[in-house]
Write an enzyme that holds these catalytic residues in place. Structure first.
Site, PDB file in Angstrom:
ATOM      1  CD  GLU A  75      -1.101  -2.217   2.364  1.00  0.00           C
ATOM      2  OE1 GLU A  75      -1.834  -2.766   3.207  1.00  0.00           O
ATOM      3  OE2 GLU A  75       0.106  -2.476   2.246  1.00  0.00           O
ATOM      4  CB  CYS A 101      -0.301  -2.682   9.076  1.00  0.00           C
ATOM      5  SG  CYS A 101       0.722  -1.418   8.299  1.00  0.00           S
ATOM      6  CB  CYS A 104      -0.613   0.642   5.218  1.00  0.00           C
ATOM      7  SG  CYS A 104       1.046   0.067   4.758  1.00  0.00           S
TER       8      CYS A 104
END
Length: 143
Positions: A75, A101, A104
């Site tokens: 990402e 996560c 990100c």
């Protein structure tokens, strides 16, 4: 949305997720390969996969099979790639093979991405909870 329109949208979502999965194959990481596509107005405007920064050796894990701390997530690679272009990620959809996560997710929010579609749950859902809190639409779709 009509049933036919919803079905077409789901088919398109699955197609982009499969493309992100194929893109993940570019990763040199051994433990986990993740791919991401940024799509806006049915056009792919950026892509990314997890790996080391430009100019670094393509080795993601150390001798103990632990991911090196400077490895970028898919990402983050897609978002930073769009930042170097003339395109904007405002109101785009991010297709990613694994849910983001928390780090990100912060980038996704700041990049103005309005929707995240993923096909696998990351080890925790902190990122998804943050995205939902920020009003970003998140959808799990199995492929």
């Amino acid at each position: 949305m009509t049933e036919n329109t919803e079905n077409k949208a789901l088919l398109l979502d699955k197609r982009y997720l499969r493309m992100a999965l194929v893109w993940s194959e570019n990763s040199y990481c051994i433990r986990r390969k993740v791919g991401a596509l940024l799509v806006k107005d049915k056009m792919i405007i950026s892509d990314g996969y997890n790996g080391t920064p430009s100019g670094f050796e393509n080795v993601c894990e150390d001798e103990n099979n632990v991911t090196k701390p400077y490895v970028l997530h898919a990402e983050a690679n897609a978002i930073t790639k769009i930042a170097k272009s003339n395109n904007s990620s405002e109101n785009a959809t991010l297709y990613v093979t694994s849910s983001p996560c928390i780090e990100c997710s912060k980038l996704i929010i700041q990049a103005g991405i309005k929707r995240v579609v993923y096909s696998e749950l990351y080890r925790n859902n902190d990122g998804i909870m943050l995205l939902n809190r920020a009003g970003v639409i998140t959808e799990y779709i199995e492929i």
